[in-house]
Motif scaffolding. Structure first.
Motif, mmCIF file in Angstrom:
data_model
loop_
_atom_site.group_PDB
_atom_site.id
_atom_site.type_symbol
_atom_site.label_atom_id
_atom_site.label_comp_id
_atom_site.label_asym_id
_atom_site.label_seq_id
_atom_site.Cartn_x
_atom_site.Cartn_y
_atom_site.Cartn_z
ATOM 1 N N TYR A 187 1.077 -0.896 0.082
ATOM 2 C CA TYR A 187 -0.041 -0.034 0.434
ATOM 3 C C TYR A 187 0.808 1.305 -0.112
ATOM 4 C CZ TYR A 187 1.558 -0.457 4.937
ATOM 5 O OH TYR A 187 1.690 -0.618 5.713
ATOM 6 N N GLY A 205 10.039 6.418 5.246
ATOM 7 C CA GLY A 205 10.965 5.710 4.677
ATOM 8 C C GLY A 205 10.876 4.910 7.025
ATOM 9 N N GLU A 206 12.279 4.536 6.543
ATOM 10 C CA GLU A 206 12.159 3.557 7.894
ATOM 11 C C GLU A 206 13.029 4.193 8.482
ATOM 12 O OE1 GLU A 206 10.754 1.297 9.501
ATOM 13 O OE2 GLU A 206 12.129 1.918 11.042
ATOM 14 N N THR A 239 7.902 6.246 15.084
ATOM 15 C CA THR A 239 6.813 5.119 13.710
ATOM 16 C C THR A 239 7.334 4.210 13.257
ATOM 17 O OG1 THR A 239 4.689 6.621 13.860
ATOM 18 C CG2 THR A 239 5.075 4.469 12.288
ATOM 19 N N THR A 240 7.999 3.100 13.158
ATOM 20 C CA THR A 240 8.529 2.124 12.588
ATOM 21 C C THR A 240 8.701 0.699 12.156
ATOM 22 O OG1 THR A 240 10.389 0.292 12.917
ATOM 23 C CG2 THR A 240 9.414 1.080 14.971
ATOM 24 N N SER A 259 4.184 -0.974 13.197
ATOM 25 C CA SER A 259 3.483 -1.339 12.689
ATOM 26 C C SER A 259 3.546 -2.347 11.905
ATOM 27 C CB SER A 259 3.882 -0.505 10.569
ATOM 28 O OG SER A 259 3.389 1.336 11.217
ATOM 29 N N ASN A 310 0.156 0.127 14.184
ATOM 30 C CA ASN A 310 -0.313 0.969 13.228
ATOM 31 C C ASN A 310 -0.687 -0.234 12.648
ATOM 32 O OD1 ASN A 310 -0.427 3.588 14.233
ATOM 33 N ND2 ASN A 310 0.760 3.745 12.393
ATOM 34 N N MET A 332 -5.277 5.289 2.514
ATOM 35 C CA MET A 332 -5.189 6.298 1.581
ATOM 36 C C MET A 332 -4.670 6.261 0.311
ATOM 37 S SD MET A 332 -3.598 9.082 5.278
ATOM 38 C CE MET A 332 -3.666 7.533 6.460
HETATM 39 N N1 SAM Z 1 8.150 2.418 7.768
HETATM 40 C C1 SAM Z 1 7.812 3.213 9.047
HETATM 41 C C2 SAM Z 1 6.474 1.897 9.696
HETATM 42 O O1 SAM Z 1 5.978 1.274 8.534
HETATM 43 O O2 SAM Z 1 5.469 2.088 10.505
HETATM 44 C C3 SAM Z 1 7.327 4.557 9.435
HETATM 45 C C4 SAM Z 1 7.078 5.191 7.589
HETATM 46 S S1 SAM Z 1 5.389 4.928 7.287
HETATM 47 C C5 SAM Z 1 5.287 5.860 6.003
HETATM 48 C C6 SAM Z 1 4.183 5.422 8.284
HETATM 49 C C7 SAM Z 1 2.525 4.954 8.731
HETATM 50 O O3 SAM Z 1 2.572 5.279 7.076
HETATM 51 C C8 SAM Z 1 2.975 3.450 8.933
HETATM 52 O O4 SAM Z 1 1.918 3.015 9.902
HETATM 53 C C9 SAM Z 1 2.053 2.884 7.852
HETATM 54 O O5 SAM Z 1 1.314 1.596 7.249
HETATM 55 C C10 SAM Z 1 1.411 4.159 6.953
HETATM 56 N N2 SAM Z 1 0.259 4.005 5.538
HETATM 57 C C11 SAM Z 1 2.469 3.757 4.934
HETATM 58 N N3 SAM Z 1 0.919 3.798 3.652
HETATM 59 C C12 SAM Z 1 0.099 4.124 3.878
HETATM 60 C C13 SAM Z 1 -1.063 4.436 3.290
HETATM 61 N N4 SAM Z 1 -1.513 4.650 1.922
HETATM 62 N N5 SAM Z 1 -2.520 4.581 3.925
HETATM 63 C C14 SAM Z 1 -2.340 4.197 4.994
HETATM 64 N N6 SAM Z 1 -1.269 4.532 5.666
HETATM 65 C C15 SAM Z 1 -0.129 4.189 5.155
#
Ligand code: SAM
Ligand code: SF4
Length: 344
Positions: free
Chosen positions: A48, A89-90, A115-116, A139, A177, A209
């Motif tokens: 996603y 990113g991570e 957030t990781t 996540s 998450n 989203m």
């Molecule tokens: N890599 C880390 C992680 O996954 O937690 C931090 C960055 S990630 C972009 C931050 C949060 O955004 C994560 O919980 C991820 O699941 C969520 N996320 C990323 N793309 C998304 C999307 N298209 N719709 C909803 N949540 C999204």
């Protein structure tokens, strides 16, 4: 940039979308959180979030260095920001992550969270805590190893759950998450709710989203959306009525609607950005890894901060104010940049 609106947003409230605040979300005074993306790179490829064919990452030399991040955070602190969220990113891929945290810790009265994806947490949790990190969100989009591997493009669930356990021993109530996707993981909602019953954690269900390019965003995002209302009704069908909680029960100033599961240790959170946008109470700005300040996940509204880091505080503060003024009344239904590049 023109972005087409693939999903018409159902506006459910009858009342005005933007209540009359004394200052209003478009004012700098309403900005209380800065999300800082430390890198656009990641060791997972969530379906996603990232495109299947591979991602063109920013050259490493374009990423903000530790001192520039510190400078920007200090100016934000100067006009009242007290909440800093490290993301990507991570973020755990960033070699100087602990230094970033130590610098933020020197600012008075701040709440520092991250957030990781949790893949490196079992090794890092202790040093993160000692550096001064207050809180963690991890996540996890499936509790089934095969499905987790499929969603994340090859990730292993075991080490992430170990990372959650290790963090729970060190951090207060780490959050989870979960991006809920119809036809992908929506049949696991009760399992996640049971997880919340047995752990002192808030499991936050996030509506999918459509941002940037990913297999799910490019296919039929409307079909993937599983709304917060559906999430609640699915969980209530198997576990009984959920009870609304005051959002202040959770530390932080996130947008989640909080609910309790009767008899459970943890809580459920709902982030309903698509079915019920909460733009009128938006309290955050995002700093990308290359130093662009962004007003909204969906709508553009960007200001380049990187060229300004050596300028006076007033200039940087002015750039923050210009960015806050870009905030939309209600966001569009489709965004052109992926979460991983904006600092989701
Ligand atoms: N890599 C880390 C992680 O996954 O937690 C931090 C960055 S990630 C972009 C931050 C949060 O955004 C994560 O919980 C991820 O699941 C969520 N996320 C990323 N793309 C998304 C999307 N298209 N719709 C909803 N949540 C999204
Ligand atoms: Fe990486 Fe996080 Fe995006 Fe997954 S959601 S690909 S872990 S940045």
């Amino acid at each position: 940039m023109t972005v087409s609106c693939a999903i018409p947003l159902p506006i459910l409230d009858d009342g005005p979308q933007r209540p009359v605040h004394a200052l209003g979300p478009r004012s700098l005074a309403a900005v209380r959180m800065l999300r800082i993306s430390l890198t656009d790179r990641c060791n997972l490829r969530c379906r996603y979030c990232m495109p299947e064919e591979g991602v063109a990452f920013e050259p490493k030399e374009k990423l903000l260095d530790v001192d520039s991040i510190d400078r920007i955070a200090r100016v934000a602190h100067g006009f009242g920001v007290r909440h800093f969220k490290l993301t990507g990113g991570e973020p755990t891929l960033r070699p100087d992550l602990l230094e970033v945290i130590r610098n933020l810790r020197r600012l008075p009265e701040v709440d520092i969270s991250m957030t990781t994806n949790g893949t490196r947490l079992s090794r890092m949790a202790e040093s993160l805590r000692s550096a001064g990190l207050d809180r963690l969100t991890i996540s996890i989009d499936s509790l089934r190893p095969d499905r987790y591997r499929h969603i994340t493009g090859g990730g292993r669930l075991g080490p992430v759950l170990e990372g959650f356990e290790a963090s729970s021993a060190i951090f207060p109530a780490p959050k989870l998450n979960v991006v809920v996707m119809r036809g992908v993981n929506h049949d696991e909602l009760s399992d996640f709710a049971r997880f919340a019953m047995h752990h002192d954690s808030t499991v936050r269900f996030i509506e999918f989203m459509p941002l940037g390019h990913s297999p799910l965003a490019d296919a039929d995002p409307e079909a993937v959306l599983f709304t917060a209302e559906e999430i609640v009704s699915e969980i209530e069908d198997s576990l009984g009525t959920l009870v609304d909680l005051d959002s202040a029960v959770d530390p932080g100033i996130g947008p989640a609607r909080l609910m309790a599961i009767p008899g459970g240790r943890g809580r459920i959170g709902l982030i309903h950005a698509m079915s019920r946008p909460f733009c009128e109470s938006c309290n955050r700005l995002r700093l990308t890894a290359t130093g662009t300040l962004r007003s909204c996940l969906f709508d553009g509204g960007e200001v380049e901060l990187a060229p300004l880091v050596a300028s006076d505080d007033a200039v940087i503060r002015g750039a923050f104010a210009s960015c806050a003024a870009f905030k939309p009344e209600v966001h569009r239904g489709r965004g052109e940049r992926a979460m991983s590049s904006i600092g989701g």
